[in-house]
Design a protein around this motif. Structure first.
Motif: not given
Length: 375
Positions: A24-31
């Protein structure tokens, strides 16, 4: 130039996933990264295998296309597309820009029917969502139509009808649900309906059952799941005024929680209907958030029972997003931005009840937004 990673597997790419191992892949609120994670459903282990550098300084929402060949990213001022190559590499392809006053790219979803257009909503007051064309490979091309709202609207979530001929919008700021028709041959989008939600509701996310008869909406402020019936021909909705609480029914402190996500479990066979509807709510304090699951009628898609309301292992923070696994209806991922972790939960049933537990956990260096299952 975008960074790449390559994970070396024992098997060839054609056999990318074994019976036990999933990605699985995850995004981030910052970075500037997308996380790649490996989940072993036999060992119940979850591990970060790499960070992928992307061409953005946040990835508030990520989504896959139907073929899982492209990753779409909501980034500041843009919706972006990345092709997924062998070994789980990501290659930046293109972007569709947003107006400067509507730059908070918040939600993106791809049509599963041809033509495979992509729809993205900025979470800004009075701003339109965009319909974006893709090329033969699935890369974003250009916006071809606006999904318009009134100047009170702040849309946080989108969903498409099973045939992708209607678009449903959860208007958090304007406290409403919107319906737009989408004529695919002419590429014309028109407003069909705006339904005001009950005072103090604030629709956040929305899901349309594959049978097309029911639409489910998470009310953020009142921490409820609302049920709407749908006319398959006209796309219009009727609010049944039936709701389920997303926190324990004994709680009276609704203002300490915010409803977040709604998503259907994913059957192993595409021809089968989903068995579960999974929702979440976040805590605004130090108490845990909650996840809940509902059993669905296999034909019509109406709720037959609420199976459980369980505390999560953290507050959830900005996002307690749930992501049903693509390999098993008994698994789903959750993200926690307050303590920077992702978990995979497992649903278990016996003859008398159904419950769930956090089966695997991985700590991260920053706040994950939402996750998508690649395998």
């Amino acid at each position: 130039m975008m960074g790449k990673f390559l994970v070396i597997f024992v098997a060839a790419y054609a056999g990318f996933t074994t019976a036990d191992t999933h990605y699985l892949l995850s995004g981030f609120f910052s970075g500037t990264s997308i996380a790649a994670l490996e989940f072993d459903d036999a060992k119940l282990s979850l591990n970060l295998i790499n960070d992928i550098t992307i061409n953005a300084n946040s990835s508030k929402w990520i989504s896959l296309d139907e073929s899982k060949e492209n990753l779409y990213v909501g980034a500041p001022g843009y919706f972006q597309s990345y092709s997924i190559t062998s070994g789980l590499e990501l290659d930046y392809q293109s972007s569709a820009s947003l107006p400067s006053n509507c730059s908070n790219a918040n939600y993106i979803v791809a049509a599963i029917k041809e033509p495979h257009a992509v729809f993205g909503a900025p979470f800004n007051l009075g701003c339109s969502a965009l319909a974006i064309s893709v090329d033969a490979a699935g890369s974003l091309q250009s916006s071809f139509a606006n999904i318009t709202y009134d100047n009170r609207a702040g849309v946080h979530g989108l969903a498409l009808s099973p045939q992708a001929d209607f678009i449903y919008s959860a208007d958090d700021t304007g406290n409403a649900v919107w319906v737009h028709s989408y004529n695919q041959p002419s590429a014309v989008i028109k407003e069909v309906q705006r339904i005001s939600a009950p005072d103090g509701s604030d629709p956040r996310h929305i899901a349309v059952h594959p049978a097309g008869l029911f639409v489910y909406v998470v009310y953020e402020k009142s921490n409820e799941l609302a049920i709407y019936t749908r006319n398959k021909s006209t796309g219009r909705l009727v609010n049944t005024n039936v709701t389920y609480s997303l926190i324990p029914s004994s709680f009276s402190n609704y203002s300490s929680y915010y409803g977040d996500e709604v998503a259907f479990s994913i059957p192993g066979e595409k021809s089968l209907p989903p068995r579960y509807l999974i929702c979440s709510t976040r805590s605004l304090g130090t108490t845990p958030g909650y996840v809940t699951a509902f059993a669905l009628d296999p034909l019509a898609g109406n709720i037959t029972s609420q199976l459980f309301v369980l505390p999560t292992t953290g507050t959830g923070g900005q996002a307690n997003a749930v992501s049903p696994a693509s390999f098993s209806e008994e698994h789903f991922a959750t993200t926690d931005t307050s303590s920077n972790f992702i978990e995979v939960w497992k649903i278990e049933s016996n003859k008398t009840s159904t419950s769930a537990f956090a089966a695997a956990h991985v700590d991260l260096d920053s706040a994950p937004a939402n996750a998508v299952w690649y395998t």
